[in-house]
Design an enzyme around this catalytic site. Structure first.
Site, PDB file in Angstrom:
ATOM      1  N   SER A  10      57.305  -5.257  58.385  1.00 28.22           N
ATOM      2  CA  SER A  10      58.247  -5.185  59.505  1.00 28.22           C
ATOM      3  C   SER A  10      58.806  -6.577  59.769  1.00 28.22           C
ATOM      4  CB  SER A  10      57.534  -4.689  60.765  1.00 28.22           C
ATOM      5  OG  SER A  10      58.361  -4.948  61.892  1.00 28.22           O
ATOM      6  N   HIS A  35      60.905  -2.596  56.674  1.00 23.11           N
ATOM      7  CA  HIS A  35      60.921  -1.873  57.953  1.00 23.11           C
ATOM      8  C   HIS A  35      61.757  -2.673  58.957  1.00 23.11           C
ATOM      9  CE1 HIS A  35      59.277   0.970  60.900  1.00 23.11           C
ATOM     10  NE2 HIS A  35      59.147  -0.063  61.722  1.00 23.11           N
ATOM     11  N   ASP A  37      63.244  -2.834  62.711  1.00 22.25           N
ATOM     12  CA  ASP A  37      63.034  -2.347  64.075  1.00 22.25           C
ATOM     13  C   ASP A  37      64.234  -2.613  64.966  1.00 22.25           C
ATOM     14  OD1 ASP A  37      60.297  -1.309  64.110  1.00 22.25           O
ATOM     15  OD2 ASP A  37      59.703  -3.372  63.635  1.00 22.25           O
ATOM     16  N   MET A  39      65.786  -2.167  68.741  1.00 24.11           N
ATOM     17  CA  MET A  39      65.374  -1.931  70.141  1.00 24.11           C
ATOM     18  C   MET A  39      66.556  -2.187  71.061  1.00 24.11           C
ATOM     19  SD  MET A  39      61.794  -4.005  70.093  1.00 24.11           S
ATOM     20  CE  MET A  39      60.581  -3.731  68.805  1.00 24.11           C
ATOM     21  N   HIS A  68      63.964   1.896  62.032  1.00 27.38           N
ATOM     22  CA  HIS A  68      63.168   2.520  63.090  1.00 27.38           C
ATOM     23  C   HIS A  68      63.942   2.311  64.388  1.00 27.38           C
ATOM     24  CE1 HIS A  68      59.153   2.336  65.553  1.00 27.38           C
ATOM     25  NE2 HIS A  68      59.888   3.383  65.863  1.00 27.38           N
ATOM     26  N   MET A  70      64.363   2.473  68.013  1.00 28.64           N
ATOM     27  CA  MET A  70      63.705   2.606  69.320  1.00 28.64           C
ATOM     28  C   MET A  70      64.803   2.476  70.370  1.00 28.64           C
ATOM     29  SD  MET A  70      60.378   0.349  68.351  1.00 28.64           S
ATOM     30  CE  MET A  70      61.239  -0.435  66.992  1.00 28.64           C
ATOM     31  N   MET A 139      53.255   6.161  65.912  1.00 30.03           N
ATOM     32  CA  MET A 139      53.113   4.829  66.510  1.00 30.03           C
ATOM     33  C   MET A 139      51.651   4.593  66.895  1.00 30.03           C
ATOM     34  SD  MET A 139      56.061   3.312  66.516  1.00 30.03           S
ATOM     35  CE  MET A 139      55.384   1.844  67.260  1.00 30.03           C
ATOM     36  N   ASP A 177      52.646   2.791  62.261  1.00 32.31           N
ATOM     37  CA  ASP A 177      53.363   1.588  62.681  1.00 32.31           C
ATOM     38  C   ASP A 177      52.725   1.010  63.937  1.00 32.31           C
ATOM     39  OD1 ASP A 177      55.200  -0.385  63.253  1.00 32.31           O
ATOM     40  OD2 ASP A 177      56.871   0.971  63.647  1.00 32.31           O
TER      41      ASP A 177
HETATM   42  C1  DX5 Z   1      56.710  -2.158  67.345  1.00 32.56           C
HETATM   43  C2  DX5 Z   1      57.457  -2.044  66.053  1.00 32.56           C
HETATM   44  C3  DX5 Z   1      56.638  -2.384  64.888  1.00 32.56           C
HETATM   45  C4  DX5 Z   1      56.155  -3.810  64.863  1.00 32.56           C
HETATM   46  C5  DX5 Z   1      54.863  -3.827  64.109  1.00 32.56           C
HETATM   47  O1  DX5 Z   1      57.495  -1.711  68.376  1.00 32.56           O
HETATM   48  O2  DX5 Z   1      57.974  -0.727  65.873  1.00 32.56           O
HETATM   49  O3  DX5 Z   1      57.283  -2.054  63.661  1.00 32.56           O
HETATM   50  O4  DX5 Z   1      57.038  -4.696  64.262  1.00 32.56           O
HETATM   51  O5  DX5 Z   1      54.336  -5.105  64.185  1.00 32.56           O
HETATM   52  P1  DX5 Z   1      52.792  -5.376  64.033  1.00 32.56           P
HETATM   53  O6  DX5 Z   1      52.431  -4.934  62.633  1.00 32.56           O
HETATM   54  O7  DX5 Z   1      52.659  -6.838  64.233  1.00 32.56           O
HETATM   55  O8  DX5 Z   1      52.094  -4.536  65.060  1.00 32.56           O
HETATM   56 ZN    ZN Z   2      58.656  -0.152  63.777  1.00 33.89          ZN
END
Ligand code: DX5
Ligand code: ZN
Length: 229
Positions: A10, A35, A37, A39, A68, A70, A139, A177
């Site tokens: 990620s 990956h 992310d 947000m 991903h 969010m 998650m 994740d």
């Molecule tokens: C959290 C993200 C994850 C995050 C994971 O909201 O969706 O993908 O980057 O990071 P680690 O592996 O450090 O928990």
């Molecule tokens: Zn993620």
């Protein structure tokens, strides 16, 4: 049912000032997916990166980009992410009004379809539509931030989901994740995950090649142990 094990760093934990290099380094180190992310500051209490960054990364890596989302109102954004180069898109169950319609939309756009579930969300509604999906994302932290601790109840959820998919003969990927590191990757493999997101567990280490190699060894050992049971 056998699915390939995939390690998905990620980039939330990467050095954003050198993002292209960081992606190249994990690609050379043997990562299977990147990956990504996204947000929005509404669905989760944080803001990260979006379409222009994904579009730029598309030009510097051959690895599949695993977006991903969010975000609220994901139906308004999936198309731009796929057009920018996302190969798979995870939309959260908590904000997805119509799972089969979302899966069809993603397939029509040429992407793999995945639904993500938060720790407190019941996965039943997603399992009801599993035939439409390529992947379910479990998650194992409350989404929004990298570097949090793994929530152990996620292991029970993984076992339940994998058990149900096996019973129905469905070979979906199950992605885990949040808080996945060398120390617990064998446990999440044994519980049924086969796509392993790790942010701080990889980017927080000095040698990405060494850590990914060790993760693969642990995954392999867990797979063998389960097989022999
Ligand atoms: C959290 C993200 C994850 C995050 C994971 O909201 O969706 O993908 O980057 O990071 P680690 O592996 O450090 O928990
Ligand atoms: Zn993620």
């Amino acid at each position: 049912m056998q699915r390939r094990d995939k390690i998905a760093p990620s980039i939330l934990s990467a050095d954003f000032a050198r993002l292209g290099d960081e992606v190249a380094r994990v690609e050379r180190a043997g990562a299977d997916l990147i990956h990504f992310d996204v947000m929005d500051g509404h669905f989760v209490p944080n803001i990260s990166i979006g379409v222009p960054v994904l579009e730029s990364l598309r030009k510097v890596t051959r690895l599949p980009l695993d977006a991903h989302l969010m975000i609220e109102n994901p139906e308004n954004y999936v198309e731009v992410f796929v057009k920018a180069g996302a190969n798979s898109v995870s939309v959260h169950a908590e904000v997805c009004k119509d799972i089969p319609a979302m899966a069809k939309r993603l397939h029509d756009l040429g992407a793999r379809a995945s639904i993500a579930v938060n720790p407190e969300t019941d996965v039943e509604r997603v399992l009801a539509f599993a035939e439409h999906l390529d992947m379910i994302l479990i998650m194992s932290v409350h989404p929004g931030f990298g570097g949090q601790g793994f929530i152990p109840q996620a292991l029970d959820k993984l076992r339940a989901v994998r058990g149900e998919l096996d019973r129905r003969g469905l070979a979906l990927d199950i992605e885990i994740d949040g808080g996945v590191k060398l120390g617990n990757i064998a446990d999440v493999k044994a519980a049924g995950a086969n796509v392993f997101v790790s942010g701080s567990g990889i980017f927080g280490m000095p040698d990405y090649g060494a850590i990914i190699r060790q993760m693969r060894e642990r995954i392999g050992q867990a797979g063998t142990a389960v097989h022999r049971e």
